[in-house]
Design a protein around this motif. Structure first.
Motif, PDB file in Angstrom:
ATOM      1  N   ASN A 330     -22.397 -12.178  -8.983  1.00  0.00           N
ATOM      2  CA  ASN A 330     -22.795 -10.781  -8.815  1.00  0.00           C
ATOM      3  C   ASN A 330     -23.618 -10.290 -10.006  1.00  0.00           C
ATOM      4  O   ASN A 330     -23.765  -9.084 -10.211  1.00  0.00           O
ATOM      5  N   GLN A 331     -24.164 -11.218 -10.776  1.00  0.00           N
ATOM      6  CA  GLN A 331     -25.068 -10.843 -11.852  1.00  0.00           C
ATOM      7  C   GLN A 331     -26.306 -10.180 -11.242  1.00  0.00           C
ATOM      8  O   GLN A 331     -27.043 -10.791 -10.456  1.00  0.00           O
ATOM      9  N   ASN A 332     -26.538  -8.935 -11.592  1.00  0.00           N
ATOM     10  CA  ASN A 332     -27.656  -8.156 -11.032  1.00  0.00           C
ATOM     11  C   ASN A 332     -27.634  -8.109  -9.507  1.00  0.00           C
ATOM     12  O   ASN A 332     -28.683  -7.956  -8.869  1.00  0.00           O
ATOM     13  N   ALA A 333     -26.453  -8.253  -8.919  1.00  0.00           N
ATOM     14  CA  ALA A 333     -26.344  -8.272  -7.459  1.00  0.00           C
ATOM     15  C   ALA A 333     -24.904  -7.915  -7.083  1.00  0.00           C
ATOM     16  O   ALA A 333     -24.076  -8.810  -6.894  1.00  0.00           O
ATOM     17  N   PRO A 334     -24.552  -6.628  -6.986  1.00  0.00           N
ATOM     18  CA  PRO A 334     -23.159  -6.232  -6.734  1.00  0.00           C
ATOM     19  C   PRO A 334     -22.539  -6.872  -5.500  1.00  0.00           C
ATOM     20  O   PRO A 334     -21.311  -7.017  -5.443  1.00  0.00           O
ATOM     21  N   ARG A 335     -23.362  -7.268  -4.513  1.00  0.00           N
ATOM     22  CA  ARG A 335     -22.818  -7.911  -3.311  1.00  0.00           C
ATOM     23  C   ARG A 335     -23.095  -9.417  -3.298  1.00  0.00           C
ATOM     24  O   ARG A 335     -22.990 -10.066  -2.274  1.00  0.00           O
ATOM     25  N   TYR A 336     -23.465  -9.937  -4.434  1.00  0.00           N
ATOM     26  CA  TYR A 336     -23.558 -11.368  -4.700  1.00  0.00           C
ATOM     27  C   TYR A 336     -24.817 -12.033  -4.134  1.00  0.00           C
ATOM     28  O   TYR A 336     -25.375 -11.621  -3.123  1.00  0.00           O
ATOM     29  N   ARG A 337     -25.233 -13.064  -4.857  1.00  0.00           N
ATOM     30  CA  ARG A 337     -26.373 -13.894  -4.485  1.00  0.00           C
ATOM     31  C   ARG A 337     -26.076 -15.327  -4.894  1.00  0.00           C
ATOM     32  O   ARG A 337     -25.111 -15.594  -5.616  1.00  0.00           O
ATOM     33  N   LEU A 338     -26.908 -16.250  -4.453  1.00  0.00           N
ATOM     34  CA  LEU A 338     -26.737 -17.669  -4.755  1.00  0.00           C
ATOM     35  C   LEU A 338     -27.801 -18.094  -5.750  1.00  0.00           C
ATOM     36  O   LEU A 338     -28.996 -17.850  -5.541  1.00  0.00           O
ATOM     37  N   VAL A 339     -27.351 -18.755  -6.850  1.00  0.00           N
ATOM     38  CA  VAL A 339     -28.288 -19.194  -7.883  1.00  0.00           C
ATOM     39  C   VAL A 339     -28.005 -20.645  -8.250  1.00  0.00           C
ATOM     40  O   VAL A 339     -26.937 -21.189  -7.944  1.00  0.00           O
ATOM     41  N   VAL A 340     -28.958 -21.263  -8.955  1.00  0.00           N
ATOM     42  CA  VAL A 340     -28.810 -22.643  -9.412  1.00  0.00           C
ATOM     43  C   VAL A 340     -29.399 -22.761 -10.813  1.00  0.00           C
ATOM     44  O   VAL A 340     -30.359 -22.051 -11.157  1.00  0.00           O
ATOM     45  N   ALA A 341     -28.800 -23.623 -11.646  1.00  0.00           N
ATOM     46  CA  ALA A 341     -29.307 -23.870 -12.993  1.00  0.00           C
ATOM     47  C   ALA A 341     -29.397 -25.372 -13.216  1.00  0.00           C
ATOM     48  O   ALA A 341     -28.495 -26.125 -12.810  1.00  0.00           O
ATOM     49  N   ASP A 342     -30.445 -25.820 -13.879  1.00  0.00           N
ATOM     50  CA  ASP A 342     -30.637 -27.237 -14.183  1.00  0.00           C
ATOM     51  C   ASP A 342     -30.040 -27.524 -15.555  1.00  0.00           C
ATOM     52  O   ASP A 342     -30.552 -27.084 -16.585  1.00  0.00           O
ATOM     53  N   MET A 343     -28.942 -28.287 -15.571  1.00  0.00           N
ATOM     54  CA  MET A 343     -28.253 -28.567 -16.822  1.00  0.00           C
ATOM     55  C   MET A 343     -28.997 -29.579 -17.683  1.00  0.00           C
ATOM     56  O   MET A 343     -28.608 -29.828 -18.837  1.00  0.00           O
ATOM     57  N   ALA A 344     -30.059 -30.165 -17.164  1.00  0.00           N
ATOM     58  CA  ALA A 344     -30.869 -31.087 -17.969  1.00  0.00           C
ATOM     59  C   ALA A 344     -31.758 -30.331 -18.943  1.00  0.00           C
ATOM     60  O   ALA A 344     -32.272 -30.909 -19.905  1.00  0.00           O
ATOM     61  N   ALA A 345     -31.939 -29.024 -18.694  1.00  0.00           N
ATOM     62  CA  ALA A 345     -32.792 -28.227 -19.566  1.00  0.00           C
ATOM     63  C   ALA A 345     -32.073 -27.915 -20.870  1.00  0.00           C
ATOM     64  O   ALA A 345     -30.846 -27.807 -20.925  1.00  0.00           O
ATOM     65  N   ALA A 346     -32.847 -27.758 -21.933  1.00  0.00           N
ATOM     66  CA  ALA A 346     -32.273 -27.413 -23.230  1.00  0.00           C
ATOM     67  C   ALA A 346     -31.605 -26.040 -23.170  1.00  0.00           C
ATOM     68  O   ALA A 346     -30.547 -25.824 -23.770  1.00  0.00           O
TER      69      ALA A 346
END
Length: 722
Positions: A330-346
């Motif tokens: 719910n970061q910047n989205a009170p009703r939630y959204r789907l996100v992804v992060a690449d852990m290979a990045a620094a």
């Protein structure tokens, strides 16, 4: 993620015991007042920001297991309550009918590991569900765990469980007497025999396999003698246990000694690549997120990488694909959204895949190469499948007003299982082919009633400040069409971001079959509409919850759904607080009330076990601004002497270490001592039971029939046997 099966009697209640403690006959005449046992009044008076507040029943906070005076009080109160409940003509019918309605084959969602399918099953009236395994989807079921053999009274339960990826071992936790403490064990799946491994003092924990030879869990230090069920919990830590070793050899993975109040939950992504630890200090969904790359554990050990340092938002782990970590947030989205992060990045950055919508995104899973998204629209479920880049593939067809859950699995899996239920539909389990979206039944219960006889409506009513609040209403169709007002059971919760959604209950169905209506209001403070709905009913806004519930009752009467004098109300835990507060504020509105395991002393709730976490919803009693709010609605402190109250049945349990029973003890003692009319104000104290989970079927039937008979007696509901 750990799997948890579906999950509420009285042993001291001899009518003969009453004569030793009461001075007049008990309810020989239905309109004569009860004679309650004498309760000693203490002299405790404390100064709270200039206000002198008496707490005469402070001694009832003591542990019933070790304090003889409290134990004697419990016995006297139970005897009075039992003698009264046994006079109710509705009780026998409810006990028999609930037993019939709960006596059906019930399955839990299957979990697949290396071609083996694990699932729970209750044949109907077993006190606890058993755990089975099949080799292949259509293989012969084999019993692995039978919790019914663990305790003579059926009060020791199987809690969470998780098979290893290779299907060789099963990790499971055991709950005894309803307590929040857990013992974690390991089973050899092939032989069905438990290993020597045993982990104690686990609490508020996940259980997560790391490979096939060990697991992560969370625990507190062993409590000091005599404090296990009432003492506050600090210093939560995450450990790794290697199978075949003693607990003393467990490796410490994470601790936060400079933040002793933090709780830590460890999960492992379905592909086994990453361990994700979320950390928070209370009940708010605001966490830090740490990540361990398990593929590098041999070289890096338990090297922890901070992904989210500021605990401002909610982060629900979905899965990992390669080096990508997926979350619902719910970061910047009170009703939630789907996100992804690449852990290979620094410096990993979150990229949005599915944006926030009007409906609440509850969770997501990756099955095969697609995403299954679970949404909540006006407190009812719907789901859809999207591609990994967020493009819609199809909408899943579910019932109109019901609850869907499950959809677990791993990237690459061709199938998933989910369950669907509603007020007139016990949970049915379906297997879905992820490529085609086709669903077929895996287990459907055989019903002992006709669901088509009952109408499920969703209505919206105005609260005191004009806010529109949704409410489900369930009635016999014929009565609904005829416009007949029926004695109604209204249920609510309103707190901690918890969403109330449609679901089946044998007890509620018995109430409907007896000729009553059932209503469930989705009050502010819950999570039905995301952060703004939660914020609207907590801290300084807590009165909104009570206003929403009172308005629901007024609406039911105004609309002719229930007659004036026919409204019974019920709530548990935070909902027990709700019932205590609204009965104080509007005793004229309700005919009968059941406050279950409620938080009743709002000036001391944070001094016991898990209570310190609840400040996120309630505030801090030691802060003057929060105290002023809490003082206004605390059930224990706001009983109105000289006003006629509805009939009240308080229910709690002696081993509830979530909301300690002292809350209910003190509130009941104060209620019985006040001049609040001649209707009964009783407490029913269960033995070897806790906050609700793990309660054996026998106790569920006994307790439910007691509660419904009491509510029926005072709301005017006549059972078919009368």
């Amino acid at each position: 993620m750990s799997r948890r099966p579906g999950r509420t009697r009285l042993l001291l209640a001899a009518a003969a015991a009453v004569s030793a403690f009461a001075t007049t006959p008990i309810w020989a005449d239905a309109m004569k007042p009860l004679a309650y046992p004498d309760t000693r009044r203490g002299t405790v008076v404390e100064d709270h920001f200039g206000e002198k507040i008496a707490d005469p029943y402070r001694w009832l906070e003591n542990d019933v297991r070790s304090d003889k005076e409290v134990a004697a009080w419990v016995e006297r109160e139970n005897a009075v309550t039992r003698a009264y409940l046994d006079t109710l003509p509705q009780r026998g019918w409810f006990a028999a009918r609930i037993r019939e309605l709960i006596d059906y084959e019930r399955f839990g969602l299957p979990v697949k590991a290396a071609g083996r399918y694990f699932y729970t099953r209750n044949s109907g009236l077993q006190n606890q569900a058993q755990l089975f395994v099949r080799d292949g989807l259509n293989g012969t079921p084999r019993l692995l765990l039978d919790p019914n053999s663990w305790a003579k009274d059926g009060a020791t339960a199987l809690d969470a469980w998780e098979p290893s990826d290779d299907g060789r071992h099963l990790l499971y936790s055991v709950q005894d007497g309803g307590s929040d403490w857990r013992v974690i064990k390991v089973l050899d799946v092939k032989t069905g025999q438990p290993l020597a491994d045993e982990v104690k003092w686990a609490k508020f924990t996940g259980i997560a396999w790391v490979g096939n030879d060990g697991f992560l869990y969370s625990r507190f230090p062993e409590p000091e003698q005599g404090t296990a069920f009432q003492g506050r919990n600090y210093d939560h830590k995450v450990y790794y246990h290697k199978v075949g070793t003693p607990q003393s050899a467990d490796q410490l993975v994470l601790e936060t000694p400079d933040q002793r109040e933090m709780n830590h939950t460890a999960e492992v992504t379905p592909d086994g690549r990453y361990a994700v630890i979320t950390s928070s200090t209370g009940t708010d969904n605001r966490q830090q997120v740490r990540v361990i790359d398990l593929s590098r554990r041999k070289t890096d050990g338990w090297k922890i990488r901070m992904l989210v340092a500021e605990p401002k938002d909610d982060w629900k782990l979905v899965a990992s694909t390669g080096t990508n970590l997926w979350f619902v947030t719910n970061q910047n989205a009170p009703r939630y959204r789907l996100v992804v992060a690449d852990m290979a990045a620094a410096q990993p950055q979150f990229r949005q895949v599915v944006a926030e919508r009007g409906d609440l995104l509850e969770r997501a899973t990756i099955i095969g190469n697609q995403l299954v998204l679970n949404y909540l629209k006006d407190a009812a479920s719907h789901a859809e499948i999207v591609s990994l880049d967020g493009k819609k593939v199809r909408t899943l067809t579910l019932g109109e007003l019901g609850t869907a859950s499950g959809f677990d699995g791993k990237p690459g899996d061709p199938e998933t299982f989910y369950t669907y239920s509603s007020f007139n539909q016990p949970a049915a389990i379906y297997r879905m082919d992820i490529a085609t979206g086709k669903s077929e039944p895996f287990a459907k219960p055989a019903l002992k009633f006709d669901p088509a006889k009952y109408a499920i409506e969703q209505r919206f009513y105005a609260s005191k400040d004009g806010t529109k609040v949704p409410m489900f209403v369930v009635r016999n169709k014929a009565a609904s069409q005829a416009g007949k007002a029926l004695p109604t059971l209204l249920y609510g919760y309103g707190g901690f971001d918890v969403s109330l959604t449609p679901g089946y209950s044998a007890a509620r169905m018995a109430w409907l079959e007896a000729g009553g209506a059932f209503a469930m209001a989705n009050l502010r403070g819950g999570g039905e509409y995301g952060k703004e709905w939660h914020d609207g009913g907590r801290l300084a806004n807590k009165q909104n919850v009570f206003d929403d519930f009172i308005a629901a009752g007024e609406y039911l009467i105004a609309q002719g759904i229930t007659p004036k004098g026919g409204l019974a109300v019920q709530g548990g835990s935070n909902g027990g607080l709700l019932i205590g507060a609204v009965v104080n504020q509007r005793p004229d509105l309700f005919a009968a009330a059941n406050a279950q395991v409620g938080v009743m002393d709002m000036l001391r709730f944070d001094r016991f076990t898990a209570g310190r976490y609840w400040v996120d919803d309630y505030g801090y009693p030691e802060k003057e601004a929060d105290f002023r709010v809490l003082r206004k609605y605390s059930p224990y402190h706001n009983i109105r002497a000289g006003v006629d109250y509805p009939a009240v049945l308080v229910t709690t349990a002696d081993t509830d270490d979530r909301v300690v029973p002292g809350h209910s003890f003190k509130y009941t003692a104060a209620l019985q001592a006040a001049k609040v009319g001649d209707k009964p104000h009783l407490i029913r104290i269960e033995t070897r039971a806790g906050h609700g989970s793990g309660k054996p079927t026998d106790k569920v039937i006994e307790e439910s029939s007691d509660i419904l008979a009491f509510l029926a007696r005072w709301s005017g509901l006549q059972t078919p046997a009368q």
